[in-house]
Design a protein around this motif. Sequence first.
Motif, PDB file in Angstrom:
ATOM      1  N   ASP A  51       2.090  13.698 159.158  1.00  0.00           N
ATOM      2  CA  ASP A  51       1.740  13.366 157.517  1.00  0.00           C
ATOM      3  C   ASP A  51       3.379  12.263 157.161  1.00  0.00           C
ATOM      4  O   ASP A  51       3.284  11.803 156.596  1.00  0.00           O
ATOM      5  N   LEU A  52       4.255  12.475 157.456  1.00  0.00           N
ATOM      6  CA  LEU A  52       5.043  11.969 157.556  1.00  0.00           C
ATOM      7  C   LEU A  52       5.222  10.718 158.929  1.00  0.00           C
ATOM      8  O   LEU A  52       5.947  11.395 160.205  1.00  0.00           O
ATOM      9  N   VAL A  53       6.119   9.369 158.619  1.00  0.00           N
ATOM     10  CA  VAL A  53       6.105   8.427 159.676  1.00  0.00           C
ATOM     11  C   VAL A  53       7.524   7.377 159.518  1.00  0.00           C
ATOM     12  O   VAL A  53       7.357   6.768 158.640  1.00  0.00           O
ATOM     13  N   VAL A  54       8.240   8.442 159.560  1.00  0.00           N
ATOM     14  CA  VAL A  54       9.988   7.680 159.619  1.00  0.00           C
ATOM     15  C   VAL A  54      10.484   6.385 160.919  1.00  0.00           C
ATOM     16  O   VAL A  54      10.555   6.945 162.306  1.00  0.00           O
TER      17      VAL A  54
ATOM     18  N   ARG B 289      -0.228   0.563 159.822  1.00  0.00           N
ATOM     19  CA  ARG B 289      -0.699   0.841 158.567  1.00  0.00           C
ATOM     20  C   ARG B 289      -2.151   1.429 158.984  1.00  0.00           C
ATOM     21  O   ARG B 289      -2.726   1.341 157.861  1.00  0.00           O
ATOM     22  N   THR B 290      -2.201   2.271 159.715  1.00  0.00           N
ATOM     23  CA  THR B 290      -3.460   3.444 160.291  1.00  0.00           C
ATOM     24  C   THR B 290      -2.723   4.285 159.378  1.00  0.00           C
ATOM     25  O   THR B 290      -3.970   5.254 158.482  1.00  0.00           O
ATOM     26  N   ALA B 291      -1.390   4.906 159.580  1.00  0.00           N
ATOM     27  CA  ALA B 291      -1.087   5.969 159.799  1.00  0.00           C
ATOM     28  C   ALA B 291      -0.917   5.699 158.110  1.00  0.00           C
ATOM     29  O   ALA B 291      -1.192   6.578 157.513  1.00  0.00           O
ATOM     30  N   HIS B 292      -0.707   4.805 157.319  1.00  0.00           N
ATOM     31  CA  HIS B 292      -0.508   4.501 155.764  1.00  0.00           C
ATOM     32  C   HIS B 292      -1.818   4.669 155.436  1.00  0.00           C
ATOM     33  O   HIS B 292      -2.227   5.413 154.473  1.00  0.00           O
ATOM     34  N   ALA B 293      -3.134   4.216 155.904  1.00  0.00           N
ATOM     35  CA  ALA B 293      -4.505   3.882 155.383  1.00  0.00           C
ATOM     36  C   ALA B 293      -4.825   4.906 155.351  1.00  0.00           C
ATOM     37  O   ALA B 293      -6.118   5.612 154.553  1.00  0.00           O
TER      38      ALA B 293
ATOM     39  N   LEU C 204      20.613   3.510 146.595  1.00  0.00           N
ATOM     40  CA  LEU C 204      20.387   4.606 147.578  1.00  0.00           C
ATOM     41  C   LEU C 204      18.948   4.999 148.066  1.00  0.00           C
ATOM     42  O   LEU C 204      19.243   4.935 149.610  1.00  0.00           O
ATOM     43  N   TRP C 205      18.255   4.572 147.589  1.00  0.00           N
ATOM     44  CA  TRP C 205      16.995   5.718 147.927  1.00  0.00           C
ATOM     45  C   TRP C 205      15.524   4.638 147.163  1.00  0.00           C
ATOM     46  O   TRP C 205      16.006   4.637 145.203  1.00  0.00           O
ATOM     47  N   SER C 206      14.761   4.552 147.672  1.00  0.00           N
ATOM     48  CA  SER C 206      13.450   3.961 146.796  1.00  0.00           C
ATOM     49  C   SER C 206      12.068   4.593 146.876  1.00  0.00           C
ATOM     50  O   SER C 206      11.953   4.814 148.100  1.00  0.00           O
ATOM     51  N   ASP C 207      11.865   5.391 146.116  1.00  0.00           N
ATOM     52  CA  ASP C 207      10.664   6.254 146.449  1.00  0.00           C
ATOM     53  C   ASP C 207       9.199   5.208 145.466  1.00  0.00           C
ATOM     54  O   ASP C 207       8.952   5.584 144.377  1.00  0.00           O
ATOM     55  N   LEU C 208       8.438   5.140 146.620  1.00  0.00           N
ATOM     56  CA  LEU C 208       7.444   4.501 145.942  1.00  0.00           C
ATOM     57  C   LEU C 208       5.920   5.093 146.112  1.00  0.00           C
ATOM     58  O   LEU C 208       4.708   5.078 145.629  1.00  0.00           O
ATOM     59  N   GLY C 209       6.071   6.834 146.275  1.00  0.00           N
ATOM     60  CA  GLY C 209       5.350   7.492 146.267  1.00  0.00           C
ATOM     61  C   GLY C 209       4.378   7.355 148.107  1.00  0.00           C
ATOM     62  O   GLY C 209       4.588   8.749 148.444  1.00  0.00           O
ATOM     63  N   ASP C 210       4.139   5.920 148.706  1.00  0.00           N
ATOM     64  CA  ASP C 210       3.464   6.235 149.753  1.00  0.00           C
ATOM     65  C   ASP C 210       4.177   5.788 150.777  1.00  0.00           C
ATOM     66  O   ASP C 210       4.525   5.585 151.859  1.00  0.00           O
ATOM     67  N   VAL C 211       5.543   5.012 150.321  1.00  0.00           N
ATOM     68  CA  VAL C 211       6.553   3.719 151.043  1.00  0.00           C
ATOM     69  C   VAL C 211       8.053   4.441 150.564  1.00  0.00           C
ATOM     70  O   VAL C 211       7.897   4.459 149.453  1.00  0.00           O
TER      71      VAL C 211
END
Length: 327
Positions: free
Chosen positions: A70-73, A92-96, A146-153
């Motif tokens: 669910d999360l790739v770090v 890219r596959t995990a993101h898609a 400090l951090w940025s949250d785009l939702g998917d990235v």
Amino acid sequence: MRTVAVLAYSGMSPFHLSVPTLVFGRMGIEGGGTSPYRVVVCAEHPGILTTPAGFDLVVHHGLDAFERADLVVIPSWEQHMPLPDAVRTALRTAHARGATIVGLCLGAWAIAASGLADGREITTHWAGAVDLARTFPAVDVRADTLWSDLGDVITSAGVAAALDCCLHIVRGHHGSAAATELARALVTAPHRSGSQAQYIPVAVPQAADDDPIERAMVWARTHLGDPIDLDGWAMVALMSRRTFTRHFRERTGSSPQQWLLQQRTDRARLLLESTDDTMDRIAADTGFGTAVSLRHHFHRILGTSPAAHRAMFKAPTPHRELLPTTR
């Protein structure tokens, strides 16, 4: 339970690797309880990976771990180290598929190289930001947050900010109370806003009690439910309004008003999760004054309503069994 796949590679600092395994896996936290995450450390080529710390790592899982995550770090990366095609494809596959991709510190470099951040804004460690922006001109690189949250990235600055970023993710999944409890176990700040500056050039006070801005911050946190005007707040630090504002920004990276609004919002989040108080009561206790003002600022800062936040994170009321009465 969410699955978190953490990518390791030869030459990675174990310190960077420890951040997501500590926060998501509670690994090494005595009495940390059961984690709501399943953490899997993986590598392009499983086996023995070298580290600069004088010991090796043994990684058992390959990139197929991305397929179930669910999360790739990406906890870190080396500047100008090519991103292997297999890793790029797996990302890219995990993101898609819908996985959230997280780049901590220079891990943003791997995300930029994958193309997932083209035309978008990401954060990285301030020392590598200029080089990253020059290498990937299609990416908007920020070095002042400090951090940025785009939702998917999601991306963050260095190690301490990586902790903040991971706690932010926990807060989004499980609420403020869970993130605060975890931060207490880690002995770190429960919440630092992503918009806070990475590097704040402030001198260390000569004595622990010789910090008027810290004194004013503590006073404000204990008076969130009261009206706090800037002139009166500055007097707590024995400063003029103008001097207080300047020193506060140097100390925190934000204006007094912005910092105070964030503190009130954080308190409101916790009360929504941990009490049955009405919106009017919470608004009064946190200094927003009215439920309308609470809803406005809550939605503007967090992108959701207080009622929706409570519905998602409110702890269930413990069930009380009815005991037989005696006569």
